[in-house]
Motif scaffolding. Structure first.
Motif, PDB file in Angstrom:
ATOM      1  N   GLU A 148      10.658  21.572  58.970  1.00 43.34           N
ATOM      2  CA  GLU A 148      11.060  22.137  57.678  1.00 43.34           C
ATOM      3  C   GLU A 148      11.758  23.477  57.885  1.00 43.34           C
ATOM      4  OE1 GLU A 148       7.586  22.369  55.282  1.00 43.34           O
ATOM      5  OE2 GLU A 148       7.335  20.195  55.122  1.00 43.34           O
ATOM      6  N   THR A 149      12.653  23.796  56.950  1.00 43.35           N
ATOM      7  CA  THR A 149      13.345  25.085  56.975  1.00 43.35           C
ATOM      8  C   THR A 149      13.267  25.701  55.585  1.00 43.35           C
ATOM      9  OG1 THR A 149      15.520  24.304  56.269  1.00 43.35           O
ATOM     10  CG2 THR A 149      14.995  24.070  58.605  1.00 43.35           C
ATOM     11  N   ASN A 150      13.720  26.918  55.480  1.00 39.43           N
ATOM     12  CA  ASN A 150      13.784  27.562  54.162  1.00 39.43           C
ATOM     13  C   ASN A 150      15.190  27.499  53.580  1.00 39.43           C
ATOM     14  OD1 ASN A 150      15.041  29.277  55.887  1.00 39.43           O
ATOM     15  ND2 ASN A 150      13.890  31.122  55.314  1.00 39.43           N
ATOM     16  N   LYS A 151      15.999  26.581  54.096  1.00 39.39           N
ATOM     17  CA  LYS A 151      17.380  26.465  53.661  1.00 39.39           C
ATOM     18  C   LYS A 151      17.552  25.312  52.676  1.00 39.39           C
ATOM     19  CE  LYS A 151      19.351  29.696  56.171  1.00 39.39           C
ATOM     20  NZ  LYS A 151      20.080  30.824  55.544  1.00 39.39           N
ATOM     21  N   VAL A 180      16.273  19.993  56.672  1.00 37.01           N
ATOM     22  CA  VAL A 180      15.306  19.846  57.756  1.00 37.01           C
ATOM     23  C   VAL A 180      16.054  19.786  59.078  1.00 37.01           C
ATOM     24  CG1 VAL A 180      13.558  18.697  56.364  1.00 37.01           C
ATOM     25  CG2 VAL A 180      15.293  17.326  57.548  1.00 37.01           C
ATOM     26  N   ILE A 181      15.349  20.124  60.153  1.00 33.20           N
ATOM     27  CA  ILE A 181      15.926  20.024  61.496  1.00 33.20           C
ATOM     28  C   ILE A 181      15.547  18.669  62.073  1.00 33.20           C
ATOM     29  CG2 ILE A 181      15.911  20.971  63.841  1.00 33.20           C
ATOM     30  CD1 ILE A 181      15.272  23.692  62.593  1.00 33.20           C
ATOM     31  N   LYS A 182      16.545  17.948  62.555  1.00 33.09           N
ATOM     32  CA  LYS A 182      16.331  16.651  63.187  1.00 33.09           C
ATOM     33  C   LYS A 182      16.858  16.707  64.623  1.00 33.09           C
ATOM     34  CE  LYS A 182      16.710  13.691  59.048  1.00 33.09           C
ATOM     35  NZ  LYS A 182      15.555  12.785  59.259  1.00 33.09           N
ATOM     36  N   MET A 183      16.386  15.790  65.432  1.00 32.20           N
ATOM     37  CA  MET A 183      16.881  15.667  66.804  1.00 32.20           C
ATOM     38  C   MET A 183      17.770  14.442  66.906  1.00 32.20           C
ATOM     39  SD  MET A 183      15.887  18.194  68.681  1.00 32.20           S
ATOM     40  CE  MET A 183      16.425  17.508  70.239  1.00 32.20           C
ATOM     41  N   LEU A 215      20.963  20.155  61.503  1.00 34.10           N
ATOM     42  CA  LEU A 215      20.409  20.238  60.147  1.00 34.10           C
ATOM     43  C   LEU A 215      20.832  19.015  59.349  1.00 34.10           C
ATOM     44  CD1 LEU A 215      20.958  23.965  59.071  1.00 34.10           C
ATOM     45  CD2 LEU A 215      18.775  22.839  59.513  1.00 34.10           C
ATOM     46  N   ALA A 216      19.907  18.500  58.547  1.00 27.03           N
ATOM     47  CA  ALA A 216      20.222  17.349  57.692  1.00 27.03           C
ATOM     48  C   ALA A 216      19.506  17.514  56.364  1.00 27.03           C
ATOM     49  CB  ALA A 216      19.789  16.044  58.366  1.00 27.03           C
ATOM     50  N   CYS A 217      20.053  16.918  55.356  1.00 25.90           N
ATOM     51  CA  CYS A 217      19.460  16.993  54.022  1.00 25.90           C
ATOM     52  C   CYS A 217      18.233  16.088  53.970  1.00 25.90           C
ATOM     53  CB  CYS A 217      20.479  16.584  52.967  1.00 25.90           C
ATOM     54  SG  CYS A 217      19.828  16.715  51.280  1.00 25.90           S
ATOM     55  N   THR A 221      25.054  17.027  56.833  1.00 24.89           N
ATOM     56  CA  THR A 221      24.534  17.494  58.126  1.00 24.89           C
ATOM     57  C   THR A 221      25.339  18.710  58.572  1.00 24.89           C
ATOM     58  OG1 THR A 221      26.008  16.079  59.427  1.00 24.89           O
ATOM     59  CG2 THR A 221      23.834  15.173  58.868  1.00 24.89           C
ATOM     60  N   SER A 222      24.755  19.498  59.456  1.00 25.89           N
ATOM     61  CA  SER A 222      25.454  20.691  59.943  1.00 25.89           C
ATOM     62  C   SER A 222      24.841  21.152  61.252  1.00 25.89           C
ATOM     63  CB  SER A 222      25.353  21.824  58.911  1.00 25.89           C
ATOM     64  OG  SER A 222      25.886  23.032  59.445  1.00 25.89           O
ATOM     65  N   ASN A 223      25.656  21.757  62.099  1.00 27.58           N
ATOM     66  CA  ASN A 223      25.114  22.485  63.236  1.00 27.58           C
ATOM     67  C   ASN A 223      24.485  23.772  62.733  1.00 27.58           C
ATOM     68  OD1 ASN A 223      25.914  20.659  65.216  1.00 27.58           O
ATOM     69  ND2 ASN A 223      27.950  21.584  65.406  1.00 27.58           N
ATOM     70  N   PHE A 224      23.657  24.395  63.542  1.00 29.30           N
ATOM     71  CA  PHE A 224      23.018  25.651  63.138  1.00 29.30           C
ATOM     72  C   PHE A 224      22.686  26.473  64.363  1.00 29.30           C
ATOM     73  CE2 PHE A 224      19.509  22.939  64.222  1.00 29.30           C
ATOM     74  CZ  PHE A 224      18.525  23.785  64.729  1.00 29.30           C
TER      75      PHE A 224
END
Length: 782
Positions: A580-583, A593-596, A603-605, A614-617
């Motif tokens: 989980e993230t605060n984004k 959320v962060i996925k592998m 990052l993915a919704c 999705t996005s890099n972070f």
């Protein structure tokens, strides 16, 4: 060959050579080269229903070693088993005994130092294999196998095949992840300080001077300034005229540190020498096993796996005599007391010390490698200093009062060097050195002397977040928490780095996103098994097994009851691998959320599949997540010679490449390396490197393999040298040195470390003693 009167079996060929020198022609000394049998690599190997009985098999490649052990034992009148004097060595001795003639007298001998005195003392006082110690080591091996073999598959489905969970390593990972969470949640607290220069004239000598002091008390209470406004108010209210109200002078003594135990040696080697814990243990092992001096091979230090600071009377007396002869009688400790034994100290061996203080580092430097010399010097100096007198400092504390305000200045000067003449312990990395309150007092100050406040300044401070672990502080914490034992710290640390669960940045541990997710999965599904206190209690249970006060079957049974409950719950439930993230999602405002993925974390919704954002972070220094522009298709400025499009950078599971954006229609791909100035060089198969082949001096060329580009000798097939490549500081492409196999595997033929090499067919293990030793074999798949 005729009968052998006495056969001595050790672990290491290097140790065998040293020992044989002292025992003479009545003894033959051979090496098992470590373990000869172990649990099978491709199955659990533990019969849970049959009281956790292990199933041992011969380690691949050790058949010839066992055959040699058997044939030599058959010719011997007596067999002495002399692997290292610890639990693991006891287990190896037990395994060797199980493979040789059962009708022969078999004795266990312990060599705490590889010197003539230590060897003869051990061989003249043989005993039997300590089965309690064997059972303690066997229990540890079974515990680790149960957890690793049964938990690891739970990581494969949500993440990727091949990930592993270790019983103790996962707790070390937990410590690093929890420290990172503390840093991310930390809120700095503001404070202020006020300091001033005071002009003072001595009443006795009329000598004038300036004393720097810090505001200490206001109306008799500790000065605590929490805001700039409060500091400004006090600053403006301070009087000009002060008086020296007290001058306290006293002698302060500082005791030397105890001689090294394993964990302290690792910490100091990391801080002072820049070693890793693993390197420190490997170098120490070579010093223990023996180094070729003018007099022949000699073990230079006592056994390096110990948790005791105990020293033999002979070593104590030799050190004191050396100190008196070298520094003078005043430098010999007067009343050295042994450190109080802790509850979890096994005290099986002496502290780590030189086998002879008379072998000074400088006297034997020419016989040692640079790493051996530096570590031996550290051990030698630490031991000698531990037997020296304490250092004495003159401490002066001056207090100055004006109205409601009291300033304080303190100074410390060395009166007698004592042990500091030889050795100073390194500072802890986790000790905060925000302010150095010590000042210098260069003139005599008397009480009731007037002091005029001069230059005054106020300064803002913020409390600091807990520091990230370094190797040294992680070792210290593992020791304090009772996680693992001194002999396991190096393996624990190298494992969590090798598995890419953590990475070292500026010598500090940062959990990777993979490490964070693995830690989250393990804690959520195994709250008991990977709990710090529970893991520490298991270490105590292993100690009780060694003491003979606990049955190893019972310990494993009690562990498995808790473990089986958590395992069943985790196996039947759904395991989430999302962090989980605060984004918020910029498209639908759902949580990100962060996925592998196969190319790493992203990052993915959380509203997927309804929202496919999705996005890099990246994470900033505080650990906060920041979205970054996708660099996967960053332009290179190079035109594709096949279709005319601009080539772009792309990430693949083998690393970053330059590729055509029109893929899959255009499959143009190029390998490259980044240059020191941030640019890049394209790599082409057949390209000739500036470096020559280190084996035959012919030119090295670039070759393309399934895992990318590598260097190979142009003299192939006559010379089969290959190596990984890297960008050098000068911008040229060179070869990386072969790296030791992280499993610590050694060559069963000559005892030298096995290294990873690459060929046209992939990676393989080869002896570092090539070309004298040409032993090579495939890397085992885990």
């Amino acid at each position: 060959m005729g009968n052998i009167m006495n056969l001595v079996i050790v672990e290491s060929p290097a140790k065998a050579k040293t020992i044989e020198k002292y025992l003479g022609s009545d003894y033959k000394v051979i090496a098992s080269v470590g373990h000869i049998i172990d649990l099978p690599p491709n199955e659990l190997g533990v019969d849970i229903e049959n009281n956790f009985e292990p199933k041992y098999i011969v380690i691949e490649g050790k058949e010839k070693v066992i055959s040699s052990l058997k044939s030599n034992a058959k010719k011997a009148d007596t067999v002495y088993l002399a692997p290292d004097p610890d639990r693991e060595g006891e287990a190896i001795a037990w395994h060797i005994a199980s493979q040789i003639d059962k009708n022969k007298p078999v004795k266990r001998v312990l060599f705490n130092e590889i010197t003539k005195k230590g060897i003869l003392e051990g061989i003249n006082h043989p005993g039997d294999i300590n089965l309690n110690r064997v059972n303690a080591q066997q229990s540890r091996r079974i515990l680790d196998r149960l957890v690793g073999y049964m938990v690891s598959p739970l990581l494969w489905k949500p993440l990727r095949y091949g990930l592993s969970a270790g019983r103790v390593q996962s707790v070390a990972l937990r410590l690093i992840c929890e420290r990172e969470e503390e840093i991310e949640k930390f809120i700095p607290v503001e404070s202020w300080s006020i300091s001033a220069d005071f002009n003072i004239e001595s009443k006795a000598t009329k000598e004038k001077g300036v004393l720097k002091a810090k505001l200490d008390k206001i109306k008799g209470k500790k000065a605590e300034l929490k805001s700039e406004k409060e500091a400004e108010s006090i600053f403006n209210d301070l009087p000009k005229d002060f008086i020296v109200t007290s001058v306290e002078e006293k002698a302060v003594k500082q005791n030397p540190a105890e001689p090294f135990i394993t964990s302290r040696m690792q910490q100091e080697a990391i801080r002072k020498l820049g070693f890793t814990a693993k390197k420190a243990m490997a170098v120490a092992q070579s010093l223990y096993e023996g180094v070729e001096l003018a007099e022949g091979p000699v073990g230079l230090i006592t056994y390096m796996r110990t948790d005791s600071t105990r020293i033999s009377p002979e070593a104590e007396n030799q050190a004191k005599e050396y100190i008196e002869n070298t520094f003078g009688k005043d430098y010999v400790t007067k009343n050295k007391k042994s450190a109080k034994k802790s509850n979890n100290v096994q005290d099986a061996h002496e502290a780590i010390r030189p086998t002879s203080v008379l072998r000074t580092p400088n006297d034997i430097k020419k016989y040692l490698t640079n790493d051996q010399y530096r570590l031996y010097k550290l051990i030698w100096e630490r031991f000698v200093a531990s037997r020296m007198a304490e250092a004495v400092f003159n401490q002066t504390v001056v207090r100055l009062t004006g109205l409601d305000y009291e300033f304080k200045a303190s100074a410390k000067t060395l009166a007698f060097a004592g042990f500091t003449k030889l050795y100073l312990e390194s500072k802890e990395e986790d000790v905060k050195n925000e302010e150095d309150d010590e000042t210098t007092i260069s003139f005599k100050i008397s009480e009731n002397t007037p002091a005029l406040r001069d230059k005054t300044e106020k300064k803002q401070h913020f409390t600091q977040s807990p520091p990230r672990y370094t190797e040294a502080t992680l070792v210290k914490t593992l020791e304090q928490q009772g996680i693992g034992r001194p002999s396991t710290y190096a393996a624990i640390i190298s494992t969590i780095v090798e598995r890419q669960y953590t990475e070292l940045q500026e010598k500090k541990f940062h959990p990777t996103e993979l490490g964070r997710i693995v830690n989250k999965i393990l804690i959520e599904n195994f709250p008991k098994i990977f709990e710090v206190k529970f893991t520490a209690s298991m270490e105590k249970d292993l100690d009780l097994i060694e003491d003979g006060s606990e049955n190893w079957h019972n310990v494993l049974s009690n562990f498995y009851k808790n473990f089986d409950k958590e395992l069943n719950a985790a196996s039947t439930g759904k395991i989430s691998a999302n962090l989980e993230t605060n984004k918020k999602c910029p498209i639908c405002k759902s949580e990100l959320v962060i996925k592998m993925g196969k190319n790493g974390a992203f990052l993915a919704c959380s509203a997927y599949p309804e929202c496919k954002f999705t996005s890099n972070f990246k994470r900033n220094e505080k650990g906060e997540i920041e979205l970054v522009e996708d660099k996967a298709f960053e332009g290179t400025g190079i035109k594709c010679e096949k279709c005319g499009a601009e080539l772009v950078f792309k990430k693949t599971r083998f690393g970053e490449v330059i590729a055509c954006p029109e893929y899959p229609e255009c499959k143009n791909i190029k390998n490259f390396l980044r240059t020191p100035d941030g640019k890049f060089k394209i790599l082409e198969a057949g390209q000739v490197l500036d470096e020559k082949c280190p084996e035959c001096s012919k030119p090295l060329t670039l070759k393309s393999g399934k895992n990318g580009m590598f260097a190979a000798c142009s003299g192939y097939p006559a010379c089969k040298f290959t190596a990984n490549i890297e960008m050098k500081d000068d911008g040229t492409i060179g070869i990386k040195p072969n790296t030791p196999n992280e499993s610590g595997e050694v060559c069963e033929k000559c005892g030298k470390p096995m290294v990873i090499k690459r060929s046209f067919r992939g990676a393989f293990l080869a002896c570092s003693g090539y070309p004298e030793c040409k032993n090579a074999k495939p890397i085992k798949k885990k």
